[in-house]
Motif scaffolding. Structure first.
Motif, PDB file in Angstrom:
ATOM      1  N   VAL A  46      10.271 -13.304   9.505  1.00 44.15           N
ATOM      2  CA  VAL A  46      10.638 -12.712  10.797  1.00 44.15           C
ATOM      3  C   VAL A  46      11.282 -11.346  10.601  1.00 44.15           C
ATOM      4  CG1 VAL A  46      12.127 -12.974  12.812  1.00 44.15           C
ATOM      5  CG2 VAL A  46      10.860 -14.942  11.944  1.00 44.15           C
ATOM      6  N   LEU A  47      12.208 -11.233   9.639  1.00 41.61           N
ATOM      7  CA  LEU A  47      12.868  -9.941   9.386  1.00 41.61           C
ATOM      8  C   LEU A  47      11.862  -8.894   8.908  1.00 41.61           C
ATOM      9  CD1 LEU A  47      16.181 -11.109   7.643  1.00 41.61           C
ATOM     10  CD2 LEU A  47      15.909 -10.172   9.959  1.00 41.61           C
ATOM     11  N   ALA A  48      10.923  -9.308   8.048  1.00 46.72           N
ATOM     12  CA  ALA A  48       9.899  -8.367   7.579  1.00 46.72           C
ATOM     13  C   ALA A  48       9.026  -7.898   8.735  1.00 46.72           C
ATOM     14  CB  ALA A  48       9.043  -9.032   6.495  1.00 46.72           C
ATOM     15  N   ALA A  49       8.686  -8.820   9.651  1.00 48.04           N
ATOM     16  CA  ALA A  49       7.889  -8.432  10.820  1.00 48.04           C
ATOM     17  C   ALA A  49       8.642  -7.440  11.691  1.00 48.04           C
ATOM     18  CB  ALA A  49       7.523  -9.684  11.626  1.00 48.04           C
ATOM     19  N   LEU A  50       9.932  -7.698  11.917  1.00 47.36           N
ATOM     20  CA  LEU A  50      10.737  -6.780  12.733  1.00 47.36           C
ATOM     21  C   LEU A  50      10.845  -5.409  12.079  1.00 47.36           C
ATOM     22  CD1 LEU A  50      13.606  -9.177  13.868  1.00 47.36           C
ATOM     23  CD2 LEU A  50      11.719  -8.290  15.259  1.00 47.36           C
ATOM     24  N   LEU A  51      11.041  -5.383  10.769  1.00 46.40           N
ATOM     25  CA  LEU A  51      11.102  -4.106  10.064  1.00 46.40           C
ATOM     26  C   LEU A  51       9.776  -3.357  10.169  1.00 46.40           C
ATOM     27  CD1 LEU A  51      13.101  -4.869   6.781  1.00 46.40           C
ATOM     28  CD2 LEU A  51      13.688  -3.215   8.550  1.00 46.40           C
ATOM     29  N   GLY A  52       8.675  -4.100  10.044  1.00 46.75           N
ATOM     30  CA  GLY A  52       7.362  -3.465  10.186  1.00 46.75           C
ATOM     31  C   GLY A  52       7.175  -2.847  11.553  1.00 46.75           C
ATOM     32  N   ILE A  53       7.632  -3.543  12.598  1.00 43.89           N
ATOM     33  CA  ILE A  53       7.539  -3.002  13.964  1.00 43.89           C
ATOM     34  C   ILE A  53       8.393  -1.749  14.104  1.00 43.89           C
ATOM     35  CG2 ILE A  53       8.099  -3.467  16.382  1.00 43.89           C
ATOM     36  CD1 ILE A  53       7.400  -6.415  15.817  1.00 43.89           C
ATOM     37  N   LEU A  54       9.613  -1.799  13.573  1.00 46.13           N
ATOM     38  CA  LEU A  54      10.513  -0.634  13.670  1.00 46.13           C
ATOM     39  C   LEU A  54       9.932   0.575  12.952  1.00 46.13           C
ATOM     40  CD1 LEU A  54      13.997  -2.346  13.135  1.00 46.13           C
ATOM     41  CD2 LEU A  54      13.089  -1.376  15.256  1.00 46.13           C
ATOM     42  N   VAL A  55       9.394   0.348  11.774  1.00 50.13           N
ATOM     43  CA  VAL A  55       8.794   1.460  11.026  1.00 50.13           C
ATOM     44  C   VAL A  55       7.594   2.011  11.774  1.00 50.13           C
ATOM     45  CG1 VAL A  55       7.530   2.045   8.916  1.00 50.13           C
ATOM     46  CG2 VAL A  55       9.639   0.711   8.788  1.00 50.13           C
ATOM     47  N   TYR A  56       6.765   1.133  12.353  1.00 49.43           N
ATOM     48  CA  TYR A  56       5.603   1.576  13.119  1.00 49.43           C
ATOM     49  C   TYR A  56       6.035   2.423  14.313  1.00 49.43           C
ATOM     50  CZ  TYR A  56       1.676   1.406  16.347  1.00 49.43           C
ATOM     51  OH  TYR A  56       0.689   1.748  17.237  1.00 49.43           O
ATOM     52  N   VAL A  57       7.064   1.952  15.040  1.00 47.33           N
ATOM     53  CA  VAL A  57       7.560   2.702  16.203  1.00 47.33           C
ATOM     54  C   VAL A  57       8.103   4.049  15.776  1.00 47.33           C
ATOM     55  CG1 VAL A  57       9.316   2.735  18.010  1.00 47.33           C
ATOM     56  CG2 VAL A  57       8.011   0.646  17.583  1.00 47.33           C
ATOM     57  N   PHE A  58       8.833   4.074  14.658  1.00 43.06           N
ATOM     58  CA  PHE A  58       9.398   5.333  14.162  1.00 43.06           C
ATOM     59  C   PHE A  58       8.291   6.322  13.804  1.00 43.06           C
ATOM     60  CE2 PHE A  58      10.670   7.909  10.468  1.00 43.06           C
ATOM     61  CZ  PHE A  58      11.725   8.615  11.023  1.00 43.06           C
ATOM     62  N   ILE A  59       7.275   5.837  13.078  1.00 41.72           N
ATOM     63  CA  ILE A  59       6.161   6.713  12.688  1.00 41.72           C
ATOM     64  C   ILE A  59       5.401   7.192  13.921  1.00 41.72           C
ATOM     65  CG2 ILE A  59       3.940   6.764  11.480  1.00 41.72           C
ATOM     66  CD1 ILE A  59       5.137   4.872   9.416  1.00 41.72           C
ATOM     67  N   LEU A  60       5.199   6.285  14.895  1.00 46.06           N
ATOM     68  CA  LEU A  60       4.493   6.657  16.118  1.00 46.06           C
ATOM     69  C   LEU A  60       5.257   7.736  16.883  1.00 46.06           C
ATOM     70  CD1 LEU A  60       2.108   6.135  18.019  1.00 46.06           C
ATOM     71  CD2 LEU A  60       3.486   4.363  19.134  1.00 46.06           C
ATOM     72  N   LYS A  61       6.573   7.554  17.011  1.00 44.83           N
ATOM     73  CA  LYS A  61       7.381   8.557  17.699  1.00 44.83           C
ATOM     74  C   LYS A  61       7.338   9.893  16.979  1.00 44.83           C
ATOM     75  CE  LYS A  61      10.738   5.606  20.081  1.00 44.83           C
ATOM     76  NZ  LYS A  61      12.168   5.219  20.168  1.00 44.83           N
ATOM     77  N   LYS A  62       7.405   9.836  15.663  1.00 40.66           N
ATOM     78  CA  LYS A  62       7.352  11.065  14.865  1.00 40.66           C
ATOM     79  C   LYS A  62       6.009  11.759  15.049  1.00 40.66           C
ATOM     80  CE  LYS A  62       8.307  12.723  10.187  1.00 40.66           C
ATOM     81  NZ  LYS A  62       8.641  12.315   8.800  1.00 40.66           N
ATOM     82  N   LYS A 117       0.794  -1.233   0.000  1.00 36.86           N
ATOM     83  CA  LYS A 117       0.000   0.000   0.000  1.00 36.86           C
ATOM     84  C   LYS A 117       0.824   1.280   0.000  1.00 36.86           C
ATOM     85  CE  LYS A 117      -3.880  -2.165   2.387  1.00 36.86           C
ATOM     86  NZ  LYS A 117      -4.770  -2.148   3.573  1.00 36.86           N
ATOM     87  N   ASP A 118       2.132   1.204   0.252  1.00 39.10           N
ATOM     88  CA  ASP A 118       2.938   2.432   0.304  1.00 39.10           C
ATOM     89  C   ASP A 118       4.361   2.116  -0.141  1.00 39.10           C
ATOM     90  OD1 ASP A 118       4.117   1.112   2.494  1.00 39.10           O
ATOM     91  OD2 ASP A 118       2.748   2.098   3.897  1.00 39.10           O
ATOM     92  N   ALA A 119       5.221   3.152  -0.115  1.00 38.40           N
ATOM     93  CA  ALA A 119       6.589   3.006  -0.593  1.00 38.40           C
ATOM     94  C   ALA A 119       7.383   2.001   0.238  1.00 38.40           C
ATOM     95  CB  ALA A 119       7.287   4.372  -0.577  1.00 38.40           C
ATOM     96  N   PHE A 120       7.140   1.974   1.560  1.00 33.86           N
ATOM     97  CA  PHE A 120       7.842   1.022   2.411  1.00 33.86           C
ATOM     98  C   PHE A 120       7.513  -0.410   2.009  1.00 33.86           C
ATOM     99  CE2 PHE A 120       7.328  -1.788   6.131  1.00 33.86           C
ATOM    100  CZ  PHE A 120       8.663  -1.961   6.448  1.00 33.86           C
ATOM    101  N   CYS A 121       6.236  -0.686   1.751  1.00 35.33           N
ATOM    102  CA  CYS A 121       5.826  -2.034   1.365  1.00 35.33           C
ATOM    103  C   CYS A 121       6.446  -2.439   0.025  1.00 35.33           C
ATOM    104  CB  CYS A 121       4.308  -2.114   1.279  1.00 35.33           C
ATOM    105  SG  CYS A 121       3.476  -1.937   2.875  1.00 35.33           S
TER     106      CYS A 121
END
Length: 200
Positions: free
Chosen positions: A172-188, A145-149
């Motif tokens: 597993v790596l894709a899940a971890l990356l998804g979590i990191l991106v979510y945390v980054f967006i949430l913090k932002k 749905k977006d550039a990250f995906c």
């Protein structure tokens, strides 16, 4: 996974068993061919779960040992009726295969060598290719749905083509990356909200 279906009518035990049995009876070529059949049965016809939830169960099932179809249907059963629902769905999924295998074992010897069976398998393989392609199209529409995906899709595709790594590792790596991106967006987002509050 979300609880979006919790307020929907609970299916009966027999209804769940028969739905899983229909999916099991129509799945040829492994779990990847199962996805469009499962979506048609439990999303479009029954409305028990959403398409997004099916994809969640499907992704989780790939990370676990065992049969992909049975794992996915067990997750669905657990969502609908708890642990016993998982057991009922799993039993429904394996019943058709068990019956067919027992009949073949009892009645036929050299079953795979029969010319008619070989031609039937050839036709089934073509059908499986179409079902898998259909699954890929549905996954693409609902997941990319977006550039990250898109970037993640290209990275995993390249890794699976050129690296001899387990598919589980990619998941597993894709899940971890998804979590990191979510945390980054949430913090932002939180930082932007804090700055807006200070400006007032």
């Amino acid at each position: 996974m979300s609880d979006r279906t919790d307020n929907r009518k609970q299916p009966g035990w027999l209804e769940m068993y028969l739905a899983s049995a229909r999916v099991g009876a129509l799945t040829f070529g492994g779990g990847y061919a199962m996805l469009p059949i499962l979506q048609r049965e439990v999303v479009e016809k029954k409305g028990w779960v959403s398409e997004e939830e099916v994809l969640d169960y499907y992704a989780l099932a790939q990370c676990l040992p065992g049969i992909l179809m049975v794992n996915t249907l067990s997750f669905m059963g657990r969502k609908l009726r708890g642990p016993l629902g998982a057991l009922v769905s799993a039993l429904g999924a394996v019943t058709p295969s068990l019956i067919i295998i027992l009949i073949i074992a009892m009645l036929l010897s050299g079953f795979a060598e029969v010319p008619a069976v070989q031609h039937a398998f050839a036709g089934i393989r073509v059908c499986v290719c179409v079902l898998i392609f259909n699954s890929v199209v549905k996954l693409w529409k609902s997941s990319v749905k977006d550039a990250f995906c898109v970037a993640l899709l290209l990275a995993v595709a390249a890794g699976s083509l050129f690296l001899d790594l387990s598919p589980v590792l990619f998941v597993v790596l894709a899940a971890l990356l998804g979590i990191l991106v979510y945390v980054f967006i949430l913090k932002k987002h939180l930082a932007a909200g804090a700055e807006g509050g200070e400006a007032r």
